[in-house]
Motif scaffolding. Structure first.
Motif, PDB file in Angstrom:
ATOM      1  N   TRP A  59       0.987  -1.141  -0.012  1.00 48.93           N
ATOM      2  CA  TRP A  59       0.183   0.061  -0.104  1.00 48.93           C
ATOM      3  C   TRP A  59       0.909   0.946   0.248  1.00 48.93           C
ATOM      4  N   GLU A  60       1.720   1.332  -0.883  1.00 51.26           N
ATOM      5  CA  GLU A  60       2.751   1.863  -0.368  1.00 51.26           C
ATOM      6  C   GLU A  60       2.650   3.733  -1.340  1.00 51.26           C
ATOM      7  N   SER A  61       2.848   4.413  -0.069  1.00 51.93           N
ATOM      8  CA  SER A  61       2.150   6.041  -0.284  1.00 51.93           C
ATOM      9  C   SER A  61       3.830   7.055  -0.094  1.00 51.93           C
ATOM     10  N   VAL A  62       3.871   8.048  -1.193  1.00 50.47           N
ATOM     11  CA  VAL A  62       4.934   9.349  -1.469  1.00 50.47           C
ATOM     12  C   VAL A  62       4.592   8.808   0.587  1.00 50.47           C
ATOM     13  N   ASP A  63       4.051   9.043   0.805  1.00 53.86           N
ATOM     14  CA  ASP A  63       3.826   9.815   2.231  1.00 53.86           C
ATOM     15  C   ASP A  63       4.349   8.988   3.467  1.00 53.86           C
ATOM     16  N   GLY A  64       3.708   8.411   2.975  1.00 49.29           N
ATOM     17  CA  GLY A  64       4.478   6.542   3.982  1.00 49.29           C
ATOM     18  C   GLY A  64       5.769   6.332   4.446  1.00 49.29           C
ATOM     19  N   PRO A  65       6.441   6.277   5.781  1.00 44.39           N
ATOM     20  CA  PRO A  65       7.221   6.116   6.609  1.00 44.39           C
ATOM     21  C   PRO A  65       8.535   5.657   5.791  1.00 44.39           C
ATOM     22  N   VAL A  66       8.122   4.673   5.319  1.00 42.87           N
ATOM     23  CA  VAL A  66       9.435   3.503   4.585  1.00 42.87           C
ATOM     24  C   VAL A  66       9.686   4.698   3.514  1.00 42.87           C
ATOM     25  N   ALA A  67       8.608   4.833   2.872  1.00 40.15           N
ATOM     26  CA  ALA A  67       8.671   5.422   1.387  1.00 40.15           C
ATOM     27  C   ALA A  67      10.339   6.904   1.361  1.00 40.15           C
ATOM     28  N   ARG A  68       9.440   7.762   2.314  1.00 40.11           N
ATOM     29  CA  ARG A  68      10.149   8.528   3.404  1.00 40.11           C
ATOM     30  C   ARG A  68      11.295   8.394   3.161  1.00 40.11           C
ATOM     31  N   VAL A  69      12.197   7.219   4.030  1.00 43.57           N
ATOM     32  CA  VAL A  69      12.891   6.899   4.029  1.00 43.57           C
ATOM     33  C   VAL A  69      13.938   6.546   3.534  1.00 43.57           C
ATOM     34  N   ILE A  70      13.272   6.126   1.962  1.00 42.79           N
ATOM     35  CA  ILE A  70      14.090   5.190   0.845  1.00 42.79           C
ATOM     36  C   ILE A  70      14.426   6.412  -0.144  1.00 42.79           C
ATOM     37  N   ARG A  71      13.608   7.816  -0.233  1.00 45.13           N
ATOM     38  CA  ARG A  71      13.733   8.509  -1.116  1.00 45.13           C
ATOM     39  C   ARG A  71      14.556   9.854  -0.175  1.00 45.13           C
ATOM     40  N   LEU A  72      14.588   9.591   0.862  1.00 49.70           N
ATOM     41  CA  LEU A  72      16.100  10.682   1.736  1.00 49.70           C
ATOM     42  C   LEU A  72      17.671   9.971   0.840  1.00 49.70           C
ATOM     43  N   ALA A  73      17.623   9.123   1.358  1.00 54.19           N
ATOM     44  CA  ALA A  73      18.363   8.022   0.318  1.00 54.19           C
ATOM     45  C   ALA A  73      18.942   8.309  -0.675  1.00 54.19           C
ATOM     46  N   GLU A  74      17.948   8.804  -1.887  1.00 53.81           N
ATOM     47  CA  GLU A  74      18.129   8.193  -3.225  1.00 53.81           C
ATOM     48  C   GLU A  74      18.114   9.753  -3.105  1.00 53.81           C
ATOM     49  N   THR A  75      18.037  10.754  -2.827  1.00 56.06           N
ATOM     50  CA  THR A  75      18.212  12.263  -3.101  1.00 56.06           C
ATOM     51  C   THR A  75      19.201  13.455  -2.225  1.00 56.06           C
ATOM     52  N   CYS A  76      19.492  12.897  -1.324  1.00 54.85           N
ATOM     53  CA  CYS A  76      20.375  13.738  -0.233  1.00 54.85           C
ATOM     54  C   CYS A  76      21.242  13.896  -0.866  1.00 54.85           C
ATOM     55  N   ASP A  77      22.251  15.027  -0.647  1.00 56.20           N
ATOM     56  CA  ASP A  77      23.170  15.285  -0.746  1.00 56.20           C
ATOM     57  C   ASP A  77      24.485  14.645   0.102  1.00 56.20           C
ATOM     58  N   VAL A  78      24.794  13.641  -0.211  1.00 54.75           N
ATOM     59  CA  VAL A  78      25.589  12.687   0.393  1.00 54.75           C
ATOM     60  C   VAL A  78      26.547  13.389   1.457  1.00 54.75           C
ATOM     61  N   GLY A  79      27.510  14.528   0.740  1.00 56.29           N
ATOM     62  CA  GLY A  79      28.441  15.046   1.520  1.00 56.29           C
ATOM     63  C   GLY A  79      28.196  16.197   2.215  1.00 56.29           C
ATOM     64  N   LEU A  80      26.871  16.201   2.577  1.00 56.79           N
ATOM     65  CA  LEU A  80      26.319  17.236   4.001  1.00 56.79           C
ATOM     66  C   LEU A  80      25.853  16.174   5.007  1.00 56.79           C
ATOM     67  N   LEU A  81      25.390  15.531   4.977  1.00 59.42           N
ATOM     68  CA  LEU A  81      25.243  14.371   6.010  1.00 59.42           C
ATOM     69  C   LEU A  81      26.321  14.193   6.602  1.00 59.42           C
ATOM     70  N   GLY A  82      26.325  14.274   8.123  1.00 63.57           N
ATOM     71  CA  GLY A  82      27.381  14.345   9.509  1.00 63.57           C
ATOM     72  C   GLY A  82      28.049  12.301   8.986  1.00 63.57           C
ATOM     73  N   ARG A  83      29.180  11.319   9.172  1.00 65.03           N
ATOM     74  CA  ARG A  83      28.987  10.187   9.232  1.00 65.03           C
ATOM     75  C   ARG A  83      27.915   9.591   9.954  1.00 65.03           C
ATOM     76  N   LYS A  84      27.754  10.162  11.090  1.00 69.04           N
ATOM     77  CA  LYS A  84      27.084   9.762  12.321  1.00 69.04           C
ATOM     78  C   LYS A  84      24.956   9.100  11.303  1.00 69.04           C
ATOM     79  N   GLN A  85      24.817  10.405  10.761  1.00 65.51           N
ATOM     80  CA  GLN A  85      23.481  10.132   9.602  1.00 65.51           C
ATOM     81  C   GLN A  85      23.621   9.567   8.954  1.00 65.51           C
TER      82      GLN A  85
END
Length: 298
Positions: A229-255
């Motif tokens: 029942w995938e939704s663009v605002d669902g908790p799983v979709a949000r985490v995956i989308r963050l990993a796909e679109t974030c600027d990796v260079g701006l995230l700290g190592r722990k994050q």
């Protein structure tokens, strides 16, 4: 316009207090102008506080009418701004919950009219050392579910400092009467938050020692249902989308490690197509950092 920040804050609080006293989200433009002139008198329209708050997007004009004909109504552009300043009016920063605030929280009709304000107070009360909102209101026939809902909605905003033993007790009590999977809807979006006490480190510590058959029931099946029942605002979709679109260079190592840990646990899904997508998202985070990859594997 030459108006001090402290004066602007006082003026906005006054508008919020007026809305609260009249039980409305909108005030006539002439009344708002009159109140703001008391804080910042200005002869020119371009220098008045009313026009400045409109241009900054704090206030918004809505066409309306009164007994004399067309007249603008004014409200806060964002409801959260209004809720926050109302909460400041009821409980100033640094002040304890007042008798008035407690009386409002005891009134279920008042709470029903101000759900956003209840959510803001559920965040502010523990942040300022006043405990949980469910402990402020007196127990009664109508006291319970809405305050519990506000408590749950405040979970993503918590930090280690605002997660007390009482918070833990309420958190576990609520989900003991429902299901652990409902907790994931609140916790998964903050799994990469280094300041949250229920981030991916907690998720890993909870899932890792769990017997496989139990983990399948509590975690894998829930994941599969999320993909079904995938939704663009669902908790799983949000985490995956963050990993796909974030600027990796701006995230700290722990994050990065927390986000990668969450994705690694998502790979237990039996939905093959989704597993491929998660794998690519995970590889995007660690591909240029062998040390991070090694730490994740360990």
């Amino acid at each position: 316009i030459g108006c001090a920040d402290s004066v602007v804050r006082d003026a906005v609080r006054d508008i919020a207090a007026t809305m609260l006293s009249t039980s409305t989200l909108q005030l006539p433009e002439r009344d708002v102008r009159k109140r703001l002139l008391e804080f910042h008198p200005a002869a020119e329209e371009s220098k008045c506080l009313y026009r400045a708050l409109l241009s900054e997007g704090i206030l918004d004009e809505i066409p309306g009418t009164d007994n004399l004909g067309p007249a603008n109504l004014v409200r806060f552009t964002f409801e959260r701004v209004w809720d926050y300043f109302l909460s400041i009016h009821l409980m100033p920063v640094g002040g304890a919950p007042s008798v008035v605030l407690k009386a409002c929280l005891d009134d279920w009709r008042w709470r029903r009219q101000h759900p956003g304000l209840i959510q803001i107070l559920a965040i502010r009360l523990p942040e300022e050392g006043h405990g949980e909102i469910v402990d402020i209101a007196e127990p009664g026939e109508h006291n319970g579910w809405d305050l519990g809902r506000a408590f749950l909605d405040s979970i993503p905003w918590r930090t280690v400092k605002t997660w007390s033993n009482r918070t833990e007790e309420l958190f576990m009590r609520i989900f003991a009467h429902s299901s652990w999977t409902q907790a994931l809807e609140h916790l998964l979006p903050v799994s990469a938050n280094t300041e949250h006490p229920r981030n991916a480190e907690w998720l890993h510590a909870y899932l890792e020692p769990m017997p496989l058959e139990r983990r399948d029931c509590e975690w894998t099946i829930w994941l599969n249902e999320q993909f079904r029942w995938e939704s663009v605002d669902g908790p799983v979709a949000r985490v995956i989308r963050l990993a796909e679109t974030c600027d990796v260079g701006l995230l700290g190592r722990k994050q990065l490690l927390l986000l990668a840990t969450t994705l690694a646990w998502m790979l237990t899904t039996t939905a093959v197509a989704r597993r491929n997508r998660i794998s690519f998202a995970l590889a995007r985070l660690v591909r240029n950092d062998t040390a991070l990859t090694a730490e994740l594997v360990q």
